[in-house]
Design a protein around this motif. Structure first.
Motif, mmCIF file in Angstrom:
data_model
loop_
_atom_site.group_PDB
_atom_site.id
_atom_site.type_symbol
_atom_site.label_atom_id
_atom_site.label_comp_id
_atom_site.label_asym_id
_atom_site.label_seq_id
_atom_site.Cartn_x
_atom_site.Cartn_y
_atom_site.Cartn_z
ATOM 1 N N LEU A 47 0.824 -1.211 0.000
ATOM 2 C CA LEU A 47 0.000 0.000 0.000
ATOM 3 C C LEU A 47 0.856 1.258 0.000
ATOM 4 C CD1 LEU A 47 -2.671 -1.062 2.644
ATOM 5 C CD2 LEU A 47 -2.878 -1.070 0.166
ATOM 6 N N ASP A 96 -2.892 7.838 -4.090
ATOM 7 C CA ASP A 96 -3.845 6.813 -4.549
ATOM 8 C C ASP A 96 -3.322 5.923 -5.674
ATOM 9 O OD1 ASP A 96 -5.738 7.460 -2.730
ATOM 10 O OD2 ASP A 96 -6.978 8.656 -4.083
ATOM 11 N N GLU A 99 -1.587 3.366 -5.394
ATOM 12 C CA GLU A 99 -1.694 1.950 -5.019
ATOM 13 C C GLU A 99 -3.039 1.372 -5.435
ATOM 14 O OE1 GLU A 99 -1.001 4.364 -2.851
ATOM 15 O OE2 GLU A 99 -2.848 4.615 -1.728
ATOM 16 N N THR A 100 -4.079 2.206 -5.378
ATOM 17 C CA THR A 100 -5.403 1.696 -5.736
ATOM 18 C C THR A 100 -5.442 1.268 -7.195
ATOM 19 O OG1 THR A 100 -6.195 3.423 -4.270
ATOM 20 C CG2 THR A 100 -7.844 2.189 -5.478
ATOM 21 N N ASP A 101 -4.945 2.140 -8.075
ATOM 22 C CA ASP A 101 -4.947 1.799 -9.492
ATOM 23 C C ASP A 101 -4.078 0.581 -9.755
ATOM 24 O OD1 ASP A 101 -6.473 4.025 -9.745
ATOM 25 O OD2 ASP A 101 -5.415 4.809 -11.506
ATOM 26 N N ILE A 108 -3.322 -1.878 -7.652
ATOM 27 C CA ILE A 108 -4.002 -3.089 -7.169
ATOM 28 C C ILE A 108 -5.070 -3.506 -8.178
ATOM 29 C CG2 ILE A 108 -5.546 -4.018 -5.387
ATOM 30 C CD1 ILE A 108 -4.078 -2.111 -3.398
ATOM 31 N N ALA A 109 -5.861 -2.536 -8.628
ATOM 32 C CA ALA A 109 -6.920 -2.842 -9.594
ATOM 33 C C ALA A 109 -6.326 -3.454 -10.852
ATOM 34 C CB ALA A 109 -7.701 -1.579 -9.934
ATOM 35 N N THR A 130 -13.603 7.733 -8.989
ATOM 36 C CA THR A 130 -13.156 7.053 -7.792
ATOM 37 C C THR A 130 -14.075 5.880 -7.480
ATOM 38 O OG1 THR A 130 -12.396 9.168 -6.985
ATOM 39 C CG2 THR A 130 -12.541 7.398 -5.365
ATOM 40 N N ILE A 167 -13.439 2.959 -9.957
ATOM 41 C CA ILE A 167 -12.233 2.152 -9.692
ATOM 42 C C ILE A 167 -12.491 1.204 -8.525
ATOM 43 C CG2 ILE A 167 -9.800 2.239 -8.997
ATOM 44 C CD1 ILE A 167 -10.240 3.286 -11.805
ATOM 45 N N GLY A 168 -13.166 1.732 -7.509
ATOM 46 C CA GLY A 168 -13.492 0.888 -6.356
ATOM 47 C C GLY A 168 -14.342 -0.293 -6.762
ATOM 48 N N ILE A 213 -12.344 -2.945 -8.613
ATOM 49 C CA ILE A 213 -11.532 -3.811 -7.745
ATOM 50 C C ILE A 213 -12.388 -4.915 -7.139
ATOM 51 C CG2 ILE A 213 -10.305 -3.887 -5.533
ATOM 52 C CD1 ILE A 213 -9.068 -1.241 -6.168
#
Lengths: 328, 502
Positions: free
Chosen positions: A77, A253, A255-257, A259-260, A304, A307-308, A311
């Motif tokens: 993360l 953010d 890390e979010t992209d 991870i996705a 946002t 993307i959530g 995932i």
């Protein structure tokens, strides 16, 4: 007892599901592009596609480290924060302290690798229960330091060698694209053709079986998180070159992209499964999605949200897929 | 004496697991106010029987009448409501809650109707009374985590008693208790017996059984072979019934010539688990480690393999002392450890046959650190052919193979490590008869080639059938060392239960 014939049938089905999945992700990417080109006449312009690719380049490099972390049933993360801190260190070393460009590049990459190694050591030596904890802590600490070292001020005016990776082109092809291609091919070869690469898959697939087979699991995990920190810093270098500045809130953010992208690319949160080649498709899919929503003037809040949702859907698909793969 | 009414009557119970018979027409009854022991070797079907009585499994055939009512399609909740309680080896208490809170968990008294306000004082008072009644000196307000294992077990028993259980099943309750705690446990068991509760008592400690139980039902290979009054039988007779079966020609044993000592361990000690274990293993020898579950057989293997740390002791391989701190050290010394749990510890199920077969000492397939993919494939295929592995290709994930073929992959992996000492922990568990014989043949081939082999098996006839020499373990100690020619199932059983031969 199932008969041998049943098992063979199941085996075929297993690998078939995998191949279908890879194909499915690629088709989804093409479909998404097709839809975008209908919805917006600006999507298929050269300018826009180059823009998508340039944004994707940074995310693609970050995703390499994330892929490795997830491959070992972990997560990182802290990539966005490591990106920020490493590039801020580069700014301070190069611009504020006046060291040469190569020294500052080295400082950037070394900072990333060092922070990554710290993530690994927190997991293997401090024995924190899950990298979720160690890297979440690192995310906050690195971001905090990135903010204080220049009192939150950005640094710019970098010399050419620093901005080269992010802004130069060779024969019309941006250097960053070449870098991404080299990194992905290199990582593919590393993972499939070297002992260490296979050990990473082994550790991800079953830590205890790996340990009992004589693999030094802790060393592998330290390496994985070090690489992840390094690729985050390298991505930061590309980003700094592209925008010609470093700033403490860079990489927020990311890390979010990443991870996705990795999960869409078929890596499993259960570890041990995934291919780096599919990760790049995941990266592109996320990039196109974001770009498309931008072109359609969709509020960033909805992006946002999207993307959530992506995932969650991707992980839900993974759970079902795992059941098919190991049916026994 | 047990003259109470018949409380439980189970007849003709059958249970199969994917074709393998676990229980074959087992019958068992229990009377109110008796302590009824269930005896049997590992794998005789005791656990399966318990799980059927507690409703965790549904029997394929058979009839269970409990307290005058037939139990059909029972699930754990209904069995519990009917009055069947089970105290497992792993205790089912919440460590951070108090004794009272645990005893009333899920059945709390409330102050007013169905509100969430608990009537703490009433619960505490009742627990206090219950403890006095059972003669237990346990503070109702003590947190479970602060109690010893023995006391925790008492709390479990108290909880079963409070829930008005008519039948309490105790699965090896004394295995983790000191002698003093065990005596205390039996005092309580006799008290609840006096209240008219039936107790089913599963234990490997035959002397305990003899001293405290009223009757015993003996299981062997999934069948109930006898139910006897304890007063009218002897430990000898029980053991004979537990093991009494012919060793058929299942074992293609070939004795190899013994060479030098390949492995010598001296004083292996791991606190609370292993005590001063010493033995030698020769080239060409198959050394059997016998003993009951939890006797320290696997633990011995694990310290030799570097899977667990050693507190004290020395390990010599080919006469040279080696320091084994992690599995890698053991592998480098030429030791292969084939774990009992293939799926958890032996294999990476999502990876291919090739990947799994070549993961030990992978550097032998590499130049520098670059893998020679052709060599990986060739070596695996050669091994797969030699072991007659049935898989569509070496690229097939091992998770999709049968148990026997999975075991062959584990074996392939360790054969490819070029070890000279092999430790097989339950090598034939969960694989069919044909595959078992193949494993035995392979063991013959290995010793013929000069390897030293340690084989750990719970099935006693397997040890007798395959080992040249047998070490028997009991509670972390070696209690007997016998040559194949002297060994009998009875002798092993005596040593494993640590009862001296009369």
């Amino acid at each position: 007892m199932t008969s041998v014939a049943d098992q063979l049938e199941k085996g075929k089905k297993g690998s078939m599901t995998e191949r279908l999945y890879s194909l499915g992700v690629l088709l989804s990417l093409l479909l998404l592009c097709l839809i975008m080109s209908f919805l917006s006449n600006r999507f298929l312009t050269m300018d826009n596609l180059m823009n998508v690719a340039a944004q994707a380049a940074v995310s693609a490099i970050v995703s390499i480290g994330m892929f490795l972390a997830i491959l070992t049933a972990g997560i990182d993360l802290s990539v966005g924060s490591i990106l920020a801190l490493s590039t801020m260190v580069m700014g301070v070393v190069g611009v504020n302290w006046g060291f040469g460009p190569y020294t500052s590049i080295l400082a950037c990459l070394a900072t990333g690798a060092f922070l990554g190694l710290c993530n690994g050591l927190m997991l293997t030596q401090l024995r924190l229960p899950h990298p979720f904890i160690s890297t979440l802590g690192m995310q906050k600490m690195a971001r905090g330091i990135a903010l204080v070292i220049t009192a939150a001020a950005p640094i710019s005016m970098f010399p050419e060698p620093v901005t080269y990776l992010g802004s130069a082109s060779v024969g019309g092809i941006p250097v960053s694209f070449v870098l991404v291609a080299v990194l992905y091919i290199g990582m593919y070869l590393f993972l499939t053709r070297t002992t260490t690469g296979r050990y990473i898959y082994a550790v991800g697939g079953n830590k205890e079986a790996s340990r009992l087979s004589g693999i030094r699991v802790n060393g592998i995990l330290n390496l994985v998180y070090t690489i992840s920190g390094f690729t985050a810093a390298l991505a930061g270098l590309v980003l700094a070159g592209r925008v010609d500045a470093v700033y403490p809130l860079a990489g927020l953010d990311y890390e979010t992209d990443a991870i996705a992208a990795v999960i869409i690319g078929g890596a499993s949160f259960f570890g041990g499964v995934g291919s780096i080649g599919n990760t790049i498709i995941g990266v592109l899919l996320i990039a196109v999605l974001r770009n498309g929503l931008n072109l359609l003037n969709v509020d960033s809040a909805y992006q946002t949200f999207a993307i959530g949702a992506v995932i969650i859907v991707a992980v839900a698909v993974d759970v079902v897929r795992q059941k098919f793969m190991v049916a026994r | 004496m047990s003259t109470g009414k018949l409380l439980l009557q189970a007849t003709g119970i059958c249970k199969k697991f994917s074709g393998v018979v676990a229980l074959d027409h087992v019958s068992l009854d229990a009377k109110a106010g008796e302590i009824h022991a269930i005896a049997g070797e590992n794998g005789a079907g005791k656990s399966t029987l318990i799980k059927i009585l507690t409703g965790a499994y549904t029997p394929d055939e058979g009839k269970i009448i409990f307290d005058g009512e037939e139990m059909i399609h029972t699930d754990p909740r209904r069995a519990m409501q009917a009055g069947i309680a089970c105290i497992y080896q792993e205790l089912n208490l919440i460590p951070h809650l108090t004794v009272t809170e645990n005893i009333f968990l899920g059945r709390e008294y409330r102050l007013v109707g169905h509100t969430n306000v608990l009537d703490r004082s009433r619960m505490r008072k009742e627990v206090g009374e219950l403890m006095r009644e059972l003669g237990l000196a346990i503070d109702p307000d003590a947190r479970i985590a602060t109690l010893g294992v023995g006391q925790q077990q008492m709390v479990e028993i108290a909880r079963s008693v409070r829930s008005n259980a008519k039948l309490i099943i105790m699965d090896e309750p004394t295995s983790s208790l000191s002698e003093k705690d065990a005596e205390e446990l039996f005092r309580i068991v006799h008290r609840i017996k006096a209240r008219g509760v039936a107790v089913l008592f599963i234990s490997h400690r035959l002397d305990e059984m003899k001293n405290h139980c009223d009757r015993v039902t003996i299981l062997r290979d999934g069948s109930s072979v006898a139910t006897l009054k304890i007063a009218e039988t002897s430990v000898d007779e029980i053991i004979k019934l537990m093991v009494g079966r012919d060793i058929t020609n299942k074992y293609p044993k070939v004795k190899a010539t013994w060479g030098d000592v390949v492995l010598a361990v001296e004083g292996l000690t791991r606190k609370g688990v292993l005590h001063d274990i010493s033995f030698e293993l020769h080239a060409g020898e198959v050394l059997g480690l016998a003993g009951l579950v939890g006797s320290g057989r696997t633990e011995t293997a694990r310290v030799i393999a570097g899977a667990d740390p050693l507190d004290k002791g020395r390990i010599k391989v080919f006469g040279k002392e080696v320091r084994i701190r992690e599995p890698r050290d053991s592998i480098d010394a030429g030791i292969a450890f084939l774990t009992e749990n293939r799926k958890e510890q032996g294999l990476i199920l999502i990876q291919s046959v090739e990947f799994n077969s070549t993961m030990v000492k992978m550097e032998q397939y590499a130049k520098g650190s670059i893998l020679d993919l052709a060599k990986l494939k060739a070596m695996t295929e050669k091994m797969a052919t030699g072991l007659r592995l049935r898989a569509a290709s070496v690229k097939m994930p091992v998770g999709q193979l049968s148990g026997g073929n999975q075991q062959k992959v584990v074996i392939a992996k360790w054969l490819l490590s070029h070890a000279k000492i092999f430790i097989f922990d339950e090598p034939t568990r969960g694989i069919d008869v044909g595959a078992k014989v193949e494993v035995y043949r392979l063991i013959n081939e290995l010793v013929a080639g000069g390897a030293g082999i340690i084989i750990i098996c719970s099935e006693m006839d397997e040890v007798l059938g395959m080992a040249d020499r047998i070490l028997v373990m009991h509670e972390g100690r070696i209690t007997a060392n016998m040559m194949r020619s002297d060994a009998t199932q009875e002798k092993i059983m005596y040593a494993a239960s640590n009862v001296s031969v009369n």
